[in-house]
Motif scaffolding. Structure first.
Motif, PDB file in Angstrom:
ATOM      1  N   PHE A 108       0.724  -1.365   0.113  1.00 50.49           N
ATOM      2  CA  PHE A 108       0.275  -0.158   0.046  1.00 50.49           C
ATOM      3  C   PHE A 108       0.643   1.384  -0.153  1.00 50.49           C
ATOM      4  CE2 PHE A 108      -3.319  -2.918   1.158  1.00 50.49           C
ATOM      5  CZ  PHE A 108      -4.498  -1.927   0.657  1.00 50.49           C
ATOM      6  N   VAL A 109       0.900   1.792  -1.526  1.00 47.17           N
ATOM      7  CA  VAL A 109       2.160   2.972  -0.827  1.00 47.17           C
ATOM      8  C   VAL A 109       1.164   4.064  -1.704  1.00 47.17           C
ATOM      9  CG1 VAL A 109       4.159   1.743  -1.870  1.00 47.17           C
ATOM     10  CG2 VAL A 109       2.782   2.399  -3.475  1.00 47.17           C
ATOM     11  N   ARG A 110       1.625   5.104  -2.292  1.00 50.60           N
ATOM     12  CA  ARG A 110       1.411   6.351  -3.344  1.00 50.60           C
ATOM     13  C   ARG A 110       0.283   6.023  -3.743  1.00 50.60           C
ATOM     14  NH1 ARG A 110       0.010  12.008  -2.959  1.00 50.60           N
ATOM     15  NH2 ARG A 110       0.476  12.779  -4.620  1.00 50.60           N
ATOM     16  N   GLY A 111      -0.913   5.671  -3.918  1.00 47.38           N
ATOM     17  CA  GLY A 111      -1.771   5.819  -5.182  1.00 47.38           C
ATOM     18  C   GLY A 111      -2.308   4.559  -5.610  1.00 47.38           C
ATOM     19  N   THR A 112      -1.829   3.741  -4.411  1.00 45.44           N
ATOM     20  CA  THR A 112      -2.571   2.216  -4.386  1.00 45.44           C
ATOM     21  C   THR A 112      -4.129   1.997  -4.061  1.00 45.44           C
ATOM     22  OG1 THR A 112      -0.869   1.658  -3.710  1.00 45.44           O
ATOM     23  CG2 THR A 112      -2.484  -0.468  -3.439  1.00 45.44           C
ATOM     24  N   VAL A 113      -4.640   1.840  -4.355  1.00 42.75           N
ATOM     25  CA  VAL A 113      -6.464   1.781  -4.468  1.00 42.75           C
ATOM     26  C   VAL A 113      -6.594   0.467  -3.428  1.00 42.75           C
ATOM     27  CG1 VAL A 113      -8.450   0.960  -5.471  1.00 42.75           C
ATOM     28  CG2 VAL A 113      -6.966   2.973  -7.068  1.00 42.75           C
ATOM     29  N   GLY A 114      -7.046  -0.292  -2.466  1.00 39.84           N
ATOM     30  CA  GLY A 114      -7.671  -1.632  -1.581  1.00 39.84           C
ATOM     31  C   GLY A 114      -8.840  -1.167  -1.774  1.00 39.84           C
ATOM     32  N   MET A 115      -9.517  -2.370  -0.618  1.00 41.39           N
ATOM     33  CA  MET A 115     -10.793  -2.823  -1.258  1.00 41.39           C
ATOM     34  C   MET A 115     -11.427  -2.510  -0.024  1.00 41.39           C
ATOM     35  SD  MET A 115     -13.512  -3.668  -3.247  1.00 41.39           S
ATOM     36  CE  MET A 115     -15.171  -4.676  -3.839  1.00 41.39           C
ATOM     37  N   ALA A 116     -12.169  -1.162   0.580  1.00 37.09           N
ATOM     38  CA  ALA A 116     -12.210  -1.126   2.299  1.00 37.09           C
ATOM     39  C   ALA A 116     -13.592  -2.656   2.264  1.00 37.09           C
ATOM     40  CB  ALA A 116     -13.481   0.000   2.408  1.00 37.09           C
ATOM     41  N   ARG A 117     -13.018  -3.347   3.344  1.00 35.21           N
ATOM     42  CA  ARG A 117     -14.164  -3.548   4.624  1.00 35.21           C
ATOM     43  C   ARG A 117     -14.470  -3.693   5.601  1.00 35.21           C
ATOM     44  NH1 ARG A 117     -10.904  -6.757   7.034  1.00 35.21           N
ATOM     45  NH2 ARG A 117      -8.151  -6.778   7.476  1.00 35.21           N
ATOM     46  N   SER A 118     -14.993  -4.712   6.659  1.00 37.81           N
ATOM     47  CA  SER A 118     -15.838  -4.752   8.012  1.00 37.81           C
ATOM     48  C   SER A 118     -14.506  -4.589   8.820  1.00 37.81           C
ATOM     49  CB  SER A 118     -16.537  -4.932   8.070  1.00 37.81           C
ATOM     50  OG  SER A 118     -17.061  -6.375   7.892  1.00 37.81           O
ATOM     51  N   SER A 119     -14.161  -5.676   9.927  1.00 35.02           N
ATOM     52  CA  SER A 119     -13.606  -6.582  10.870  1.00 35.02           C
ATOM     53  C   SER A 119     -13.160  -7.821   9.485  1.00 35.02           C
ATOM     54  CB  SER A 119     -13.808  -6.137  12.007  1.00 35.02           C
ATOM     55  OG  SER A 119     -14.850  -6.773  12.722  1.00 35.02           O
ATOM     56  N   SER A 120     -14.335  -8.059   9.016  1.00 33.82           N
ATOM     57  CA  SER A 120     -13.823  -9.404   8.324  1.00 33.82           C
ATOM     58  C   SER A 120     -13.555  -9.052   7.383  1.00 33.82           C
ATOM     59  CB  SER A 120     -15.139 -10.177   8.021  1.00 33.82           C
ATOM     60  OG  SER A 120     -15.604 -11.323   7.336  1.00 33.82           O
ATOM     61  N   PRO A 121     -12.364 -10.247   7.032  1.00 34.40           N
ATOM     62  CA  PRO A 121     -11.607  -9.658   5.949  1.00 34.40           C
ATOM     63  C   PRO A 121     -12.424 -10.234   4.420  1.00 34.40           C
ATOM     64  CG  PRO A 121     -10.156 -11.193   7.469  1.00 34.40           C
ATOM     65  CD  PRO A 121     -11.901 -10.714   7.890  1.00 34.40           C
ATOM     66  N   ASP A 122     -13.349 -11.166   4.708  1.00 37.65           N
ATOM     67  CA  ASP A 122     -14.518 -11.496   3.366  1.00 37.65           C
ATOM     68  C   ASP A 122     -15.233 -10.179   3.602  1.00 37.65           C
ATOM     69  OD1 ASP A 122     -12.563 -13.364   3.278  1.00 37.65           O
ATOM     70  OD2 ASP A 122     -13.774 -15.106   4.903  1.00 37.65           O
ATOM     71  N   SER A 123     -15.427  -9.409   3.637  1.00 39.67           N
ATOM     72  CA  SER A 123     -16.749  -8.423   3.553  1.00 39.67           C
ATOM     73  C   SER A 123     -16.523  -7.233   2.556  1.00 39.67           C
ATOM     74  CB  SER A 123     -16.827  -7.704   5.078  1.00 39.67           C
ATOM     75  OG  SER A 123     -15.549  -7.205   4.960  1.00 39.67           O
ATOM     76  N   GLY A 124     -15.356  -7.030   1.556  1.00 35.76           N
ATOM     77  CA  GLY A 124     -15.239  -6.021   0.343  1.00 35.76           C
ATOM     78  C   GLY A 124     -16.465  -6.185  -0.053  1.00 35.76           C
ATOM     79  N   ASN A 125     -16.524  -5.378  -0.582  1.00 37.05           N
ATOM     80  CA  ASN A 125     -18.342  -5.663  -1.277  1.00 37.05           C
ATOM     81  C   ASN A 125     -17.736  -4.185  -2.626  1.00 37.05           C
ATOM     82  OD1 ASN A 125     -21.517  -4.634  -2.673  1.00 37.05           O
ATOM     83  ND2 ASN A 125     -21.085  -6.524  -1.546  1.00 37.05           N
ATOM     84  N   SER A 126     -18.342  -2.652  -2.756  1.00 28.64           N
ATOM     85  CA  SER A 126     -18.606  -2.349  -3.965  1.00 28.64           C
ATOM     86  C   SER A 126     -17.978  -0.797  -2.880  1.00 28.64           C
ATOM     87  CB  SER A 126     -19.594  -1.822  -3.989  1.00 28.64           C
ATOM     88  OG  SER A 126     -19.865  -0.766  -2.774  1.00 28.64           O
ATOM     89  N   GLN A 127     -16.958  -0.639  -1.759  1.00 35.12           N
ATOM     90  CA  GLN A 127     -16.082   0.666  -1.494  1.00 35.12           C
ATOM     91  C   GLN A 127     -14.889   0.767  -1.747  1.00 35.12           C
ATOM     92  OE1 GLN A 127     -17.296   2.673   2.407  1.00 35.12           O
ATOM     93  NE2 GLN A 127     -19.368   1.490   3.108  1.00 35.12           N
ATOM     94  N   PHE A 128     -13.866   1.019  -1.929  1.00 34.29           N
ATOM     95  CA  PHE A 128     -12.452   1.128  -2.331  1.00 34.29           C
ATOM     96  C   PHE A 128     -11.395   2.566  -1.636  1.00 34.29           C
ATOM     97  CE2 PHE A 128     -14.794   2.268  -6.188  1.00 34.29           C
ATOM     98  CZ  PHE A 128     -13.828   3.605  -6.989  1.00 34.29           C
ATOM     99  N   PHE A 129     -11.091   2.655  -1.178  1.00 30.51           N
ATOM    100  CA  PHE A 129      -9.826   3.722  -1.402  1.00 30.51           C
ATOM    101  C   PHE A 129      -8.814   3.859  -2.727  1.00 30.51           C
ATOM    102  CE2 PHE A 129      -9.148   0.375   1.966  1.00 30.51           C
ATOM    103  CZ  PHE A 129      -7.295   0.678   1.368  1.00 30.51           C
ATOM    104  N   ILE A 130      -8.238   5.206  -1.965  1.00 29.85           N
ATOM    105  CA  ILE A 130      -7.152   5.202  -2.826  1.00 29.85           C
ATOM    106  C   ILE A 130      -5.897   6.329  -1.551  1.00 29.85           C
ATOM    107  CG2 ILE A 130      -6.140   6.846  -4.389  1.00 29.85           C
ATOM    108  CD1 ILE A 130      -9.073   6.940  -5.689  1.00 29.85           C
ATOM    109  N   MET A 131      -4.633   5.852  -1.878  1.00 24.72           N
ATOM    110  CA  MET A 131      -3.812   5.787  -0.904  1.00 24.72           C
ATOM    111  C   MET A 131      -3.686   7.282  -1.177  1.00 24.72           C
ATOM    112  SD  MET A 131      -4.016   3.316   1.366  1.00 24.72           S
ATOM    113  CE  MET A 131      -2.665   4.473   2.854  1.00 24.72           C
TER     114      MET A 131
END
Length: 182
Positions: A108-131
């Motif tokens: 996770f470096v500048r410009g990386t796009v990651g999948m947002a999730r809850s505390s469960s690692p298997d909960s990614g759905n539609s939300q994402f974030f940009i570093m």
């Protein structure tokens, strides 16, 4: 025989998207281009591309923005600015199923796009974030789905939230149009 049929079905399926083009309006105006890493997180990339193709991300706010950390968006359920009420933005997803984590050794470096999730690692759905900058504590803990290739100056201008949660108040920046690119 069943496995062979599955392999042929996979080979015959259309290629995954290779990127996103996100038009942003608000304090930050401009275009962000993202290279989607289908070789790193194929299921997550497939879900993001499908939602973008359906227009689900159009009009969705950057609802959580923490200075020096990241800008989060993609709540297609509660994050639409035309809903008139963004109080629940960040707590929703899409009508698609949550995804099993696809962790990798991508940092996770500048410009990386990651999948947002809850505390469960298997909960990614539609939300994402940009570093905004590197965050090694996320490495191997969140699914990396892409990398900004153009428009980091737009990302840098996204309206910041307040407090530790980074909740954006007032008028947030918005993904006005999200297009899948080849």
């Amino acid at each position: 025989m069943r496995k062979l049929a599955a392999v042929f079905a996979l080979l015959a399926s259309p290629a995954l998207a290779t990127g996103l083009e996100i038009e942003v309006s608000g304090k930050a105006n401009g275009t962000i281009k993202i290279d989607l890493l289908e070789d790193v997180a194929p299921k997550h990339v497939e879900q993001i591309a499908a939602l973008a193709t359906e227009g689900a991300y159009d009009g969705v706010a950057f609802h959580r923005v923490i200075d020096g950390f990241m800008a989060q968006t993609g709540d297609v359920e509660f994050g639409k600015v035309d809903s008139g009420n963004l109080a629940s933005a960040g707590s929703g997803g899409s009508d698609r199923p949550d995804l099993k984590a696809e962790f990798s050794n991508q940092p996770f470096v500048r410009g990386t796009v990651g999948m947002a999730r809850s505390s469960s690692p298997d909960s990614g759905n539609s939300q994402f974030f940009i570093m905004f900058q590197s965050a090694p504590h996320l490495d191997g803990q969140y699914t990396v789905v892409g990398q900004v290739t153009e428009g980091m100056e737009v990302v840098d201008k996204i309206k910041r939230g307040s407090g530790q949660s980074g909740t954006v108040s007032g008028k947030p920046d918005v993904m006005t149009k999200v297009t899948v690119t080849d």
